[in-house]
Design an enzyme around this catalytic site. Structure first.
Site, short mmCIF file in Angstrom:
data_model
loop_
_atom_site.label_atom_id
_atom_site.label_comp_id
_atom_site.label_asym_id
_atom_site.label_seq_id
_atom_site.Cartn_x
_atom_site.Cartn_y
_atom_site.Cartn_z
N GLY A 24 -1.98 -1.33 -6.36
CA GLY A 24 -1.78 -0.56 -5.15
C GLY A 24 -0.37 -0.71 -4.63
CB CYS A 25 1.73 1.54 -2.60
SG CYS A 25 0.52 2.02 -1.35
CE1 TYR A 26 1.41 -0.29 3.49
CE2 TYR A 26 -0.73 0.59 2.92
CZ TYR A 26 0.40 0.62 3.70
OH TYR A 26 0.52 1.55 4.70
CB SER A 40 5.43 -3.84 -0.94
OG SER A 40 4.48 -4.13 0.06
#
Lengths: 327, 327, 327, 327
Positions: A143-145, A148
């Site tokens: 996932g993107c979060y 990061s």
């Protein structure tokens, strides 16, 4: 030259893959299909947009790899079909990210559609799973979060720089492309422009994914919606282990990622979204703040947070240069 | 009808005061002066902008109150001059927020220009200093970030709902009007639009102000710059005292602010910037998130975070209805 | 104190009316109803949003005036019902703007729902129809684009300053609130932000309205969609009659609107959207450009282009101060 | 592999060239220099920004071509120096666009710094000057607005599709990157965001350039400033010659540009900024509107309107594939 295909090509991550593949020296996009059932192609919204073909898995018999850009739930059964035909799959949906089907059921409010495949799916945070990805038939793109947050946080946890048992705050801010291409209240211009909000406090679906990969549930994650299109900035508040300084935290990250082409650790200054938009890079900075060490990371949610990392994983799975099409 | 004046009327906070005073039933704007020395008025940038008069303190002899919207450093000596003439002053700069001249010197890298006045200046977080403001000659209007953090946090600290000694994270995001009306790299459209950044990590000047008012330095504050014009959203991660729940935190805030006209505590849902832009309101919500209780607050940085609260304080100082011109 | 109500209160124009009426000294908002059939109120999207009541025309028996903020087509029959009960109506939809039911049918692709009322409906460009509005039971509130174009253009046509028979170009740019509150492709953040487009070239529904009021079809109108929320700027290219200068054009407009509270004609400089946002004003400037005289006008599409002008008309219809609630 | 250099690399057009050259298969960026006199390199604003070298023309002795991204006035004398050393020059400033030194003096309020070179400079609207560019030592890269207007307009003028003697309106809207990287009132976030304006009505410096290349002064040009970073959309109102239809106008453009890699003429639909951002393309659509034919064109002002077209011209001057680095 290998052949790849996209299923779910009309959404933002599918589009982004089409953009990246246009310049890939070793991959040819054989087919870009809609994820919608039915025999109809999706016409372009504007003449400058691509036409997306009708969904037809039979036409993917000869491709070497498929990117699944479909909604979660839909991806798993398509993946099962493709794997049975011997095609490698990078799944950008959430279907294979959680190893535990019960966690999936709790998080996504549905039975997992293909639990038999969970055992072999590799969580593709490439910098931390390169060897496993290389051998995988099925890669669960992170996932993107989580991308990061995990990139800067994992080395700190692995090297004992974080105080035992204390909560870690991950306050993340994302552009609206993370909410997808389908119009809705959440992404209506009048609700985003000159606005900002937190959402999913304590309940966002990416939290269990972060916890699984970090090996601890003490990460307190809050997502926010920025009035931008691209980018995620995560501000991570790390309680350092006794005696650990911000410089040591920085050094740890700098050393861990020194040889990584897509992760940069700043010696000074703070990264902004504009540093990484349209790139597959993650930029990280570290600064002390009272009792905590603050780590700031930025990625482009559509690239390193989705399609770029998916391509990075596909490159690894097909034995190509990992950076091909991404520099 | 009382008369008030603005010194520093050409910046964003001065302009905002002019906007608010236009509809005030009991205050008349007698004069709107530039803060720049010299005898020249500032011409309007566009025909629709107001002309701002030259600075001339002698012309303020008859006004009942003056708003100082000047840069820090410049405000203190003007305040001293005005107080000597018997005029009440609300200072929107930082000059009288820190009680300790040494803390001022450390934070603003300059000797305090009028330390003799520090003793009588009242920190004007109105909801928490109403009686003192009413008697004050000199009101130090709170900073924008501190307002957004202190309003939700003070009742929790005062009522023992926060775990002793544990850090509290205050992750704040502000629109660019907080950076002022003068053009610069930081506020160039090309550096703000489709961008987002953290700044001043561990070093921002509002941290000592927050610590002073909260009575503790364990608040870890990080400001960020949003691509919006107005608004601050603060996400505050509160470690609850043993046994304290999110519901209790919410109840505490709801009860504390039940009679306050400008503070709303949500029973459900999360406030967004758009809820408070162009208003003097602070909206607060509370949600559990793992070991923490997350408190989200929003204000308009130019209104409750600056000019609106300044007007609220002036209303109190002049014995008027506190909400006049602000509803 | 008179009572008014809004039908269709949950859209942008209904919301804007609620905002304006909050400060109106002589009007009380008795009811704010949804336009959707059925007996259910519309819950607020956020706690800070208003609840909108279910539609129930019977409850409007005692109000003095009703604002219709419904989609076109729906307004006409509600208007007929209300007029039959003796209530004055300002219709913000397009239903009564075109006098000719055939023009309506061509433009809106539907039979007019209440052609019997077309004869008495007054086109409420207030500055040009004040006396008729004062006597009207039914006021057709002008479209946003027509308001921005007709205010500067009508005096020039009426005073013979425009060359006979030559085309007049009206190139208009509007914020997205004109496209309404319902999410759709057109207003999806990802399609508006960092984007700009023309639409409806040669076919927009406001062209026949402009032509009817200007008395000529030689106005070439093109609308565009700005990445802003509020505001319309129209750039109007006027071929001057022989010997007519830009100064004469400016003088004509300045004289015509000298006594008007909501129209300003600049002697120098050009108006920008920010000059009029959140106001009921129209600002106009005039400059020569080769063979043409260029007229630039700005309004807030939600205020002078919709709800503000509607309130201005209601004030006139109810015999109140025309500027009440609008200054 | 040929070597090129950039003088003025720290502005937006210099940066954009650096971005484009990174992927050019046949050009190597030997040097990226500041345009500021003095011996100091320009440090990066953020760690992710490039360092720009000090200006030192002697170090450019061996490069094959130089891009001048300096302000007008400064470019001409540097160009003279470089040409004397035998280096080909593409000048992105305005210094060599106007053939007549008197027109330059009127337009730029200064004597032309190198009038002797005006005779040989080639105006590089590549699609209309390919052969001359190939032979040129000095190429004057067109302005952004002129590029967006001349590409669709020149074929119509050349083929007699425009009514004799009648004015043509070119209403252009540009993103703020056209105003440059230096902060100023015009590009302050608070003056751009949620705003829009016309500027330079009847007086913009690009008008004489458009007139020169079109061979007529009857083009009425108005520029506007969009709250976007990239892109220009021009809405061009063409009075057709007797009997000429919109279809004929479209066919003319489609035929003229059928073989051009960077110009697309739409058969239906309208182009938006997003169609061409980050590309060297110009997209054009045609629609009838009353007595006029409306032509809408879009380009990215930093690419086809500046650095991309400059690279296209350099490719032609150095005998490379014209599309190299641009597809």
């Amino acid at each position: 030259m290998s052949n790849v295909a996209i299923v779910g090509a009309s959404g933002y991550t599918g589009r982004e893959l089409m953009r990246l593949l246009r310049h890939h020296p070793q991959l040819r996009l054989a087919s870009a299909m809609t994820a919608r059932p039915g025999s109809q192609p999706e016409p372009p919204a504007l003449p400058c947009d691509p036409t997306v073909e009708a969904l037809d898995l039979d036409r993917l018999a000869d491709v070497d790899g498929v990117f699944l850009c479909t909604p979660h739930g839909a991806a798993a059964s398509i993946a099962a079909d493709l794997l049975a035909r011997g095609t490698r799959v990078v799944d950008l949906s959430a279907d294979f990210r959680l190893r535990d089907p019960q966690a999936y059921a709790r998080t996504y409010a549905a039975e997992h559609p293909a639990p038999a495949l969970l055992g072999e799916a590799v969580y593709g945070l490439t910098e931390h799973a390169r060897d496993a990805v290389a051998k995988a038939r099925l890669c669960a793109n992170p996932g993107c979060y989580p991308t990061s947050i995990l990139l800067p946080l994992l080395p700190l946890l692995q090297n004992g720089l974080v105080a035992d048992g204390q909560p870690i705050v991950a306050d993340s801010k994302s552009g609206t492309s993370g909410a997808g291409k389908a119009p809705g209240e959440r992404t209506h211009f009048g609700n985003v422009h000159e606005n900002f909000c937190a959402y999913g406090v304590g309940t966002h679906r990416h939290a269990p994914e972060i916890w699984q990969q970090a090996g601890t549930e003490r990460i307190v994650f809050t997502p926010h919606l920025l009035p931008t299109f691209r980018g995620i900035l995560s501000t991570i508040y790390v309680p350092p282990a006794t005696g650990v300084t911000a410089d040591q935290v920085r050094d740890c990250l700098a050393e861990r990622y020194a040889a990584e082409p897509f992760v940069s650790v700043y010696q000074k200054g703070l990264p902004e979204l504009r540093c990484v938009q349209m790139t597959n890079e993650c930029h990280v900075a570290v600064a002390p703040s009272g009792p905590y060490v603050v780590v700031v990371s930025v990625i482009d949610n559509l690239v390193k947070g989705a399609s770029g990392q998916a391509l990075q994983n596909m490159n690894v799975m097909l034995g190509l240069d990992e950076t091909a099409g991404l520099s």
